[in-house]
Design an enzyme around this catalytic site. Structure first.
Site, PDB file in Angstrom:
ATOM      1  NE  ARG A  64      35.797  49.502  41.321  1.00 18.64           N
ATOM      2  CZ  ARG A  64      36.047  48.481  40.510  1.00 18.64           C
ATOM      3  NH1 ARG A  64      37.273  48.276  40.069  1.00 18.64           N
ATOM      4  NH2 ARG A  64      35.082  47.659  40.166  1.00 18.64           N
ATOM      5  NE  ARG A  93      32.085  42.971  38.595  1.00 18.82           N
ATOM      6  CZ  ARG A  93      32.489  44.012  39.334  1.00 18.82           C
ATOM      7  NH1 ARG A  93      31.620  44.656  40.112  1.00 18.82           N
ATOM      8  NH2 ARG A  93      33.725  44.418  39.289  1.00 18.82           N
TER       9      ARG A  93
HETATM   10  P1  AP5 Z   1      40.822  47.660  40.901  1.00 14.13           P
HETATM   11  O1  AP5 Z   1      42.263  47.821  40.557  1.00 14.13           O
HETATM   12  O2  AP5 Z   1      39.857  48.619  40.324  1.00 14.13           O
HETATM   13  O3  AP5 Z   1      40.373  46.118  40.676  1.00 14.13           O
HETATM   14  P2  AP5 Z   1      40.159  45.282  39.367  1.00 14.13           P
HETATM   15  O4  AP5 Z   1      40.738  43.939  39.586  1.00 14.13           O
HETATM   16  O5  AP5 Z   1      40.629  46.031  38.156  1.00 14.13           O
HETATM   17  O6  AP5 Z   1      38.578  45.174  39.422  1.00 14.13           O
HETATM   18  P3  AP5 Z   1      37.449  45.345  38.331  1.00 14.13           P
HETATM   19  O7  AP5 Z   1      36.156  45.381  39.103  1.00 14.13           O
HETATM   20  O8  AP5 Z   1      37.709  46.500  37.418  1.00 14.13           O
HETATM   21  O9  AP5 Z   1      37.564  44.024  37.571  1.00 14.13           O
HETATM   22  P4  AP5 Z   1      36.490  43.349  36.777  1.00 14.13           P
HETATM   23  O10 AP5 Z   1      37.290  42.273  36.163  1.00 14.13           O
HETATM   24  O11 AP5 Z   1      35.286  42.924  37.509  1.00 14.13           O
HETATM   25  O12 AP5 Z   1      35.940  44.521  35.825  1.00 14.13           O
HETATM   26  P5  AP5 Z   1      36.242  44.937  34.318  1.00 14.13           P
HETATM   27  O13 AP5 Z   1      36.252  46.388  34.271  1.00 14.13           O
HETATM   28  O14 AP5 Z   1      37.381  44.183  33.749  1.00 14.13           O
HETATM   29  O15 AP5 Z   1      40.705  47.698  42.508  1.00 14.13           O
HETATM   30  C1  AP5 Z   1      39.440  47.577  43.135  1.00 14.13           C
HETATM   31  C2  AP5 Z   1      39.402  48.529  44.347  1.00 14.13           C
HETATM   32  O16 AP5 Z   1      40.367  48.082  45.312  1.00 14.13           O
HETATM   33  C3  AP5 Z   1      39.781  49.987  44.017  1.00 14.13           C
HETATM   34  O17 AP5 Z   1      39.032  50.831  44.829  1.00 14.13           O
HETATM   35  C4  AP5 Z   1      41.279  50.076  44.385  1.00 14.13           C
HETATM   36  O18 AP5 Z   1      41.651  51.384  44.780  1.00 14.13           O
HETATM   37  C5  AP5 Z   1      41.352  49.090  45.565  1.00 14.13           C
HETATM   38  N1  AP5 Z   1      42.647  48.383  45.619  1.00 14.13           N
HETATM   39  C6  AP5 Z   1      43.366  47.899  44.571  1.00 14.13           C
HETATM   40  N2  AP5 Z   1      44.484  47.284  45.012  1.00 14.13           N
HETATM   41  C7  AP5 Z   1      44.449  47.388  46.383  1.00 14.13           C
HETATM   42  C8  AP5 Z   1      45.337  46.937  47.419  1.00 14.13           C
HETATM   43  N3  AP5 Z   1      46.467  46.258  47.132  1.00 14.13           N
HETATM   44  N4  AP5 Z   1      45.008  47.201  48.689  1.00 14.13           N
HETATM   45  C9  AP5 Z   1      43.855  47.874  48.993  1.00 14.13           C
HETATM   46  N5  AP5 Z   1      42.968  48.336  48.063  1.00 14.13           N
HETATM   47  C10 AP5 Z   1      43.275  48.090  46.760  1.00 14.13           C
HETATM   48  O19 AP5 Z   1      34.920  44.358  33.600  1.00 14.13           O
HETATM   49  C11 AP5 Z   1      33.652  44.914  33.843  1.00 14.13           C
HETATM   50  C12 AP5 Z   1      32.619  44.229  32.955  1.00 14.13           C
HETATM   51  O20 AP5 Z   1      32.946  44.422  31.560  1.00 14.13           O
HETATM   52  C13 AP5 Z   1      32.521  42.713  33.114  1.00 14.13           C
HETATM   53  O21 AP5 Z   1      31.667  42.341  34.183  1.00 14.13           O
HETATM   54  C14 AP5 Z   1      31.968  42.304  31.745  1.00 14.13           C
HETATM   55  O22 AP5 Z   1      30.583  42.571  31.668  1.00 14.13           O
HETATM   56  C15 AP5 Z   1      32.686  43.256  30.802  1.00 14.13           C
HETATM   57  N6  AP5 Z   1      33.963  42.724  30.308  1.00 14.13           N
HETATM   58  C16 AP5 Z   1      35.198  43.247  30.521  1.00 14.13           C
HETATM   59  N7  AP5 Z   1      36.140  42.517  29.923  1.00 14.13           N
HETATM   60  C17 AP5 Z   1      35.507  41.491  29.316  1.00 14.13           C
HETATM   61  C18 AP5 Z   1      35.950  40.378  28.568  1.00 14.13           C
HETATM   62  N8  AP5 Z   1      37.258  40.159  28.313  1.00 14.13           N
HETATM   63  N9  AP5 Z   1      35.018  39.508  28.099  1.00 14.13           N
HETATM   64  C19 AP5 Z   1      33.700  39.707  28.304  1.00 14.13           C
HETATM   65  N10 AP5 Z   1      33.213  40.740  29.042  1.00 14.13           N
HETATM   66  C20 AP5 Z   1      34.112  41.628  29.549  1.00 14.13           C
END
Ligand code: AP5
Length: 210
Positions: free
Chosen positions: A123, A167
């Site tokens: 990514r 994670r």
């Molecule tokens: P993408 O769409 O970016 O995936 P995602 O599921 O959104 O992944 P994240 O890593 O953003 O999720 P996360 O839950 O770990 O992180 P978040 O930001 O919420 O896709 C990933 C990649 O794959 C991209 O390159 C995309 O182009 C590709 N792709 C997508 N679909 C595809 C397909 N069909 N085929 C091929 N390729 C594809 O959280 C980050 C941090 O914030 C957490 O670790 C935590 O510390 C904090 N945090 C956030 N929310 C909370 C909460 N509610 N409570 C406590 N802490 C929190």
């Protein structure tokens, strides 16, 4: 949108928000924006994001409820990355019921661990406009540059293999119980996240209209 890190929640949430004309509310994006602004919130959350740990529930709930209270969320929203624990899900239920509204669907995007690590290490994100690419499945037109604004593309700091594994562990322990929580409420729809992006989006739209 529910699912493990890298399942494609953000990718699908953005598409849905465009198609349905409602805001995309991503807790992760809010925290990353705070980090890059070096705000107080950024200082409070940085150590959790670095390690791939969850930000404490009380802080996360306050931040997301604040965002959902804004005017543009009055007619609906796509939540991405929140709730992520049963405590957060219960708080959300209470918040929405005070506003005489409720969640209509919980979309669980399912993808296996090997594919997750492959996707996240490939990514690249634009720090300026937030556009998300993938060097394997969705490369930018010019290597390392954002198609939308031309700024440089970078890997997220939590997209290294060690933090990804943490994670995933946190997801299994804290977030996976929400599948049962929302399953009991009859809201859960699981889609196969290992298909083409547009095919998944079409499937989700079919579920939402069904
Ligand atoms: P993408 O769409 O970016 O995936 P995602 O599921 O959104 O992944 P994240 O890593 O953003 O999720 P996360 O839950 O770990 O992180 P978040 O930001 O919420 O896709 C990933 C990649 O794959 C991209 O390159 C995309 O182009 C590709 N792709 C997508 N679909 C595809 C397909 N069909 N085929 C091929 N390729 C594809 O959280 C980050 C941090 O914030 C957490 O670790 C935590 O510390 C904090 N945090 C956030 N929310 C909370 C909460 N509610 N409570 C406590 N802490 C929190």
């Amino acid at each position: 949108m529910l699912g493990p890190p890298g399942a494609g929640k953000g990718t699908q949430a953005k598409l849905l928000a465009e198609r349905l004309q409602v805001p995309h509310v991503s807790s992760g994006d809010i925290f990353r924006a705070a980090l890059s602004d070096r705000s107080l919130l950024g200082q409070q959350v940085s150590r959790y994001l670095e390690r791939g740990e969850l930000v404490p529930d009380d802080l996360t709930i306050a931040v997301v409820e604040g965002r959902l209270s804004e005017k543009d969320c009055e007619n609906g929203f796509i939540l991405d990355g929140f709730p992520r624990s049963v405590v957060q899900a219960e708080a959300l239920e209470g918040f929405l019921s005070e506003r005489r509204t409720e969640l209509t669907h919980v979309i669980n995007v399912q993808v296996g661990e090997r594919r997750i690590v492959e996707r996240l290490t490939a990514r690249r994100s634009c720090r300026q406009c937030g556009a998300v690419y993938n060097v394997l499945s969705r490369p930018p037109e010019r290597a390392g540059k954002c198609d939308v604004c031309g700024a440089e593309l970078l890997s997220r700091e939590d997209d290294n293999e060690e933090t990804i594994r943490n994670r995933l562990r946190v997801y299994e322990e804290e977030t996976e119980p929400l599948l049962t929580f929302y399953g009991h409420r009859g809201l859960l729809v699981t889609v196969d996240g290992d298909k083409q992006v547009e095919a998944i989006a079409d499937e989700i739209i079919r579920c939402l209209s069904g």
